[in-house]
Design an enzyme around this catalytic site. Structure first.
Site, PDB file in Angstrom:
ATOM      1  N   ASP A 197       0.831  -1.203   0.000  1.00  0.00           N
ATOM      2  CA  ASP A 197       0.000   0.000   0.000  1.00  0.00           C
ATOM      3  C   ASP A 197       0.865   1.252   0.000  1.00  0.00           C
ATOM      4  O   ASP A 197       2.027   1.218   0.412  1.00  0.00           O
ATOM      5  CB  ASP A 197      -0.880   0.031   1.256  1.00  0.00           C
ATOM      6  CG  ASP A 197      -2.125  -0.820   1.112  1.00  0.00           C
ATOM      7  OD1 ASP A 197      -2.362  -1.343   0.018  1.00  0.00           O
ATOM      8  OD2 ASP A 197      -2.853  -0.950   2.114  1.00  0.00           O
ATOM      9  N   LYS A 219      -3.303   2.202  -3.686  1.00  0.00           N
ATOM     10  CA  LYS A 219      -4.532   2.599  -3.009  1.00  0.00           C
ATOM     11  C   LYS A 219      -4.375   4.015  -2.462  1.00  0.00           C
ATOM     12  O   LYS A 219      -4.141   4.237  -1.283  1.00  0.00           O
ATOM     13  CB  LYS A 219      -4.874   1.608  -1.907  1.00  0.00           C
ATOM     14  CG  LYS A 219      -5.236   0.238  -2.450  1.00  0.00           C
ATOM     15  CD  LYS A 219      -5.711  -0.695  -1.356  1.00  0.00           C
ATOM     16  CE  LYS A 219      -7.048  -0.275  -0.791  1.00  0.00           C
ATOM     17  NZ  LYS A 219      -8.137  -0.301  -1.774  1.00  0.00           N
TER      18      LYS A 219
END
Length: 420
Positions: A197, A219
């Site tokens: 992430d 993300k």
């Protein structure tokens, strides 16, 4: 006894009588490993520390509340004497010598028949170091070895027999690479594929061997994002191809991190999953900014709220009227973009307009910024100061507690910063 005469050996102590004389801080440090080894520990001391007393109360050891007496080592396999009285320690060591029981003298290691190495554990390995009576050196070497093992600089699983299966969901912590857990760092060092992430500690990627494949989950809040289905498929496909996959996430995998969705996808595909909790930014980020989420006499409750949808959004599962009535702490994650709506909802449901608010941007990182405000002014202050995600918002009386503290270094980084 000279260093070259020491013989490092592992003792099988399960169910065997081990006598510890003295119940102070030295015993407190030695007892947990003896108990963990399964030894039948008998402690002899008129007084003990509260931690040792708790171990006795829990039945982990037997405490004889008296002074040592000759004969106490009868039937013992191993002894450790750590009283503050050298005469008592000498007497215990002398009895041990007569009974042929190996004995550690904590006050004078060379005068016992055994010495305690600096010990540490790593993934089933027990590492022990002796340095000829120089405990600081042995501890430093042990720490260096453990760090090297955890970071993958020393191979501990030669050959394919040590290959790990499936997927590990690893919480990377709030951002500072030093705040990932020991287990998380160890598993990361053994990954074949890392799916990462944006908010995971990115410096850790630079430590990976060149053959490790890094997949950016991308993300980014309110921007380009890989769909969760694509991420799930990526984890499953790589794992089924025989690769060990680490899903490196910011904070904790299960605190608004969709970690359980990924576990379900892997489980349905028959892929084994290891979950490694992480230090959540909900509590760690306020802490390094001198904002305790609880404080005696100030807050007895903490609620962590996701701010990914507005209070009036039909998808919201948050009971905003209840939050407006509560007196404790609200920690708002992903809430900067809609901070005005959240502040109005809280005030509209009963929170005083002058309730303190702290907003911490990029907490634990070198670029950390802290804004202190109130519910009625926080939206304007966030806009004026240019505060952007990632940021953690803390609402409640605790948000004002650290504002007047003297200068100090609340969190250690390569370049210390002021949190206030």
């Amino acid at each position: 006894m000279h260093a070259e005469q020491h013989y490092l050996v592992g003792l099988e102590l399960t169910g065997r009588r081990v006598v510890v004389v003295g119940g102070g801080t030295v015993a407190q440090r030695r007892l947990p490993r003896l108990v963990a080894a399964g030894a039948a520990v008998e402690l002899i001391a008129p007084e003990v520390t509260p931690a040792v007393e708790a171990m006795a109360a829990a039945g982990e050891l037997t405490w004889h509340r008296r002074r040592y007496a000759d004969g106490d080592l009868d039937g013992a396999w191993y002894a450790l004497t750590c009283t503050p009285d050298p005469e008592v320690n000498a007497a215990v060591a002398a009895e041990a010598e007569r009974r042929r029981v190996f004995c550690v003298r904590a006050d004078a290691g060379a005068r016992g028949s055994a010495v305690t190495p600096a010990v540490g554990e790593h993934d089933g390995l027990l590492v022990g170091v002796l340095a000829g009576g120089r405990p600081r050196r042995s501890a430093a070497v042990r720490d260096g070895l453990l760090d090297a093992l955890r970071e993958g600089r020393v191979p501990d699983h030669p050959g394919e027999g040590g290959k790990l299966p499936g997927v590990a969901l690893v919480g990377g912590g709030p951002g500072d690479p030093e705040l990932i857990t020991v287990r998380g760092r160890r598993l990361l060092a053994r990954a074949d594929v890392v799916v990462v992430d944006r908010l995971a500690p990115r410096e850790l990627l630079d430590e990976l061997p060149p053959q490790v494949e890094v997949v950016d989950a991308a993300k980014i809040p309110y921007g380009r994002a890989a769909s969760q289905d694509v991420i799930n498929r990526t984890l499953v496909e790589h794992a089924k191809a025989g690769k060990f996959v680490v899903r490196l996430k910011g904070g904790d995998p299960y605190v608004f991190g969709r970690g359980f969705e990924e576990l379900i996808a892997c489980a349905e595909a028959g892929v084994p999953v290891t979950v490694v909790p992480g230090v959540t930014s909900a509590f760690a980020v306020p802490a390094v900014a001198d904002v305790p989420v609880t404080h005696r006499g100030v807050a007895h409750e903490v609620v962590v709220v996701s701010g990914h949808v507005a209070p009036d959004d039909d998808r919201s599962l948050v009971d905003w009227p209840a939050l407006g009535r509560m007196r404790g702490t609200i920690v708002l994650l992903m809430g900067v973009e809609r901070i005005e709506a959240f502040a109005k909802a809280l005030v509209g449901h009963g929170r005083p307009a002058d309730t303190p608010v702290a907003v911490v941007q990029e907490g634990t990182m070198r670029a950390q910024r802290v804004l202190r405000s109130t519910l009625d002014a926080v939206a304007a202050d966030v806009a004026a100061q240019g505060i952007r995600p990632p940021a953690v918002v803390v609402v409640g009386p605790v948000a004002a507690l650290g504002a007047g503290l003297p200068d100090h270094v609340p969190h250690s980084t390569d370049e210390p910063h002021r949190a206030g």
